[in-house]
Scaffold this active site. Structure first.
Site, PDB file in Angstrom:
ATOM      1  N   GLY A  81     111.210   2.916 -36.785  1.00 58.22           N
ATOM      2  CA  GLY A  81     112.661   2.862 -35.863  1.00 58.22           C
ATOM      3  C   GLY A  81     112.868   1.256 -35.614  1.00 58.22           C
ATOM      4  O   GLY A  81     112.671   0.422 -36.242  1.00 58.22           O
TER       5      GLY A  81
ATOM      6  N   ARG B  71     102.152   4.297 -28.024  1.00 57.39           N
ATOM      7  CA  ARG B  71     101.576   4.870 -27.081  1.00 57.39           C
ATOM      8  C   ARG B  71     100.164   5.311 -27.532  1.00 57.39           C
ATOM      9  O   ARG B  71     100.085   5.790 -28.495  1.00 57.39           O
ATOM     10  CB  ARG B  71     102.246   6.323 -26.779  1.00 57.39           C
ATOM     11  CG  ARG B  71     103.555   6.007 -25.990  1.00 57.39           C
ATOM     12  CD  ARG B  71     103.387   5.651 -24.359  1.00 57.39           C
ATOM     13  NE  ARG B  71     104.665   5.467 -23.903  1.00 57.39           N
ATOM     14  CZ  ARG B  71     105.238   4.172 -23.670  1.00 57.39           C
ATOM     15  NH1 ARG B  71     104.913   3.182 -24.239  1.00 57.39           N
ATOM     16  NH2 ARG B  71     106.432   4.182 -23.135  1.00 57.39           N
TER      17      ARG B  71
ATOM     18  N   GLU C 285      95.639   4.815 -19.277  1.00 54.20           N
ATOM     19  CA  GLU C 285      96.148   3.417 -18.885  1.00 54.20           C
ATOM     20  C   GLU C 285      96.014   3.562 -17.045  1.00 54.20           C
ATOM     21  O   GLU C 285      96.510   4.495 -16.585  1.00 54.20           O
ATOM     22  CB  GLU C 285      97.392   2.921 -19.045  1.00 54.20           C
ATOM     23  CG  GLU C 285      97.454   2.767 -20.595  1.00 54.20           C
ATOM     24  CD  GLU C 285      98.591   1.988 -21.120  1.00 54.20           C
ATOM     25  OE1 GLU C 285      99.447   1.913 -20.441  1.00 54.20           O
ATOM     26  OE2 GLU C 285      98.775   2.207 -22.591  1.00 54.20           O
TER      27      GLU C 285
ATOM     28  N   HIS D  45      98.865  -3.446 -21.873  1.00 58.43           N
ATOM     29  CA  HIS D  45     100.446  -2.872 -22.099  1.00 58.43           C
ATOM     30  C   HIS D  45     101.279  -3.967 -21.745  1.00 58.43           C
ATOM     31  O   HIS D  45     102.206  -3.714 -20.496  1.00 58.43           O
ATOM     32  CB  HIS D  45     100.298  -1.567 -21.178  1.00 58.43           C
ATOM     33  CG  HIS D  45     101.463  -0.746 -21.593  1.00 58.43           C
ATOM     34  ND1 HIS D  45     101.621   0.636 -21.579  1.00 58.43           N
ATOM     35  CD2 HIS D  45     102.581  -1.201 -22.242  1.00 58.43           C
ATOM     36  CE1 HIS D  45     102.686   1.024 -22.145  1.00 58.43           C
ATOM     37  NE2 HIS D  45     103.484   0.211 -22.583  1.00 58.43           N
TER      38      HIS D  45
HETATM   39  C1  8YV Z   1     106.989  -0.646 -20.426  1.00 55.28           C
HETATM   40  C2  8YV Z   1     106.960   0.362 -22.704  1.00 55.28           C
HETATM   41  O1  8YV Z   1     105.823  -1.714 -20.069  1.00 55.28           O
HETATM   42  O2  8YV Z   1     109.407   0.367 -22.875  1.00 55.28           O
HETATM   43  C3  8YV Z   1     108.313   0.985 -22.889  1.00 55.28           C
HETATM   44  O3  8YV Z   1     108.266   2.223 -23.338  1.00 55.28           O
HETATM   45  O4  8YV Z   1     106.001   1.049 -22.879  1.00 55.28           O
HETATM   46  C4  8YV Z   1     107.083  -0.870 -21.817  1.00 55.28           C
HETATM   47  O5  8YV Z   1     108.042  -1.778 -22.428  1.00 55.28           O
HETATM   48  C5  8YV Z   1     107.080   0.328 -19.822  1.00 55.28           C
HETATM   49  O6  8YV Z   1     107.804   1.405 -20.145  1.00 55.28           O
HETATM   50  C6  8YV Z   1     107.462   0.031 -18.191  1.00 55.28           C
HETATM   51  O7  8YV Z   1     107.176   0.814 -17.399  1.00 55.28           O
END
Ligand code: 8YV
Length: 324
Positions: free
Chosen positions: A159, A238, A267, A285
């Site tokens: 993507g 993920r 996590e 993360h």
């Molecule tokens: C963020 C992420 O840390 O955008 C995403 O999907 O995993 C990260 O950019 C997260 O979503 C913030 O909550």
């Protein structure tokens, strides 16, 4: 989205970037969903039917049960590109829009993937520990590591982020192949029809696929074994996309050369076995975690919220499954 509530009520679900939470409170008089079960039940009984829009993050999301308790919900505005914690099936059935924050974080996440790959193969973090522990003068030169340039890299999920990783690694002379649900039109990279086949032909497998039910444990024990004792896994997507137990087993048995991980199944918990391994780089993360990118994500989150409140539409809606 067809319905747009005339009186709007914003609900914050889960922790958010402090400046975003403060803006929601000050500018939108947002409620915050309480953490404790009993307070949450009371809050939802009193205010559940007032809420028209939720602002949340990929780390929390809105599950089917919470959605059920918000009968007038029109949109879930998600801070983050990944929205696997929000039940999009339920949202699709109810006609609830869901937005995310694509594009603005692509560069930082791709930078992290490449940084993790370099760190894992060249063992920079482990070498840093070696210096700090005073081992250099005692134990001598650090052992030789694995070259990064000119490796064969397989990307799972081509993507926006996967494409940006490929572009960067092309400059390193890497041969790029990829697996995706569908071949990407006009892609200069080699399409491979399964993660297993992809793993068989590369030195490094980088996971950049969206999380969620469709990709759960896509990288299973067989894929990890196909990568083999000289292979490396990098995951910036993920934790759920990789069979974490199989990964830990393969690393423990020496059936995989190393791994660079920014994401985990549970996590902030990290499997304790990994903490002892110098061939593994562990990040909490942080892929999108720069001042610049998080500010851009915050801005896009608020623009989605404003657009929804003004028009009932979202700027960056995610595709929702259409109800059968
Ligand atoms: C963020 C992420 O840390 O955008 C995403 O999907 O995993 C990260 O950019 C997260 O979503 C913030 O909550």
């Amino acid at each position: 989205m067809s319905t747009h509530a005339t009186t709007s009520c914003v609900l914050q679900v889960g922790p958010l970037k402090p400046s975003l939470a403060e803006t929601l409170r000050a500018r939108y008089a947002a409620h915050v969903l309480p953490d404790s079960d009993s307070e949450r039940t009371t809050f939802l009984a009193e205010h559940g039917d007032e809420v028209t829009v939720v602002v949340t993050s990929g780390r929390t999301g809105v599950n089917a049960e919470l959605m059920e308790a918000l009968p007038n919900l029109g949109a879930v505005v998600n801070f983050g590109v990944g929205y696997d914690t929000t039940d999009v099936e339920a949202a699709g059935r109810r006609g609830i829009g869901v937005s995310n924050t694509p594009d603005v974080l692509t560069d930082c996440v791709a930078d992290t993937a490449v940084g993790l790959m370099i760190d894992t193969l060249r063992r920079f973090s482990a070498s840093d520990r070696y210096v700090r522990q005073g081992r250099w003068p005692v134990d001598g030169n650090y052992p030789l590591t694995r070259q990064v340039s000119n490796t064969r890299v397989g990307i799972v999920g081509l993507g926006r982020i996967g494409g940006a990783i490929a572009k960067r690694l092309t400059a390193f002379g890497c041969a790029i192949s990829y697996h995706n649900r569908r071949p990407v039109a006009d892609s200069p990279y080699t399409y491979v029809s399964s993660p297993l086949e992809l793993a068989r032909g590369v030195d490094v497998l980088i996971v950049a696929a969206a999380g969620g039910a469709g990709t759960r444990k896509l990288i299973d024990g067989k894929v990890i074994d196909a990568l083999g004792a000289d292979g490396y896994l990098v995951n910036i997507a993920r934790g759920s996309v990789v069979d974490e137990d199989a990964l830990v087993d393969a690393l423990t048995d020496g059936r995989l050369a190393g791994a660079g991980l920014d994401v985990f199944v549970d996590e902030p918990q990290v499997p304790h076995q990994l903490l002892e391994m110098d061939n593994v780089v562990l990040l909490p993360h942080v892929a999108s975690g720069t001042v610049q990118t998080r500010a851009a994500m915050e801005d896009l989150t608020l623009r989605n919220l404003d657009k929804f409140l003004q028009t009932g539409e979202l700027i960056t809606p995610v595709p929702l499954p259409t109800p059968a």
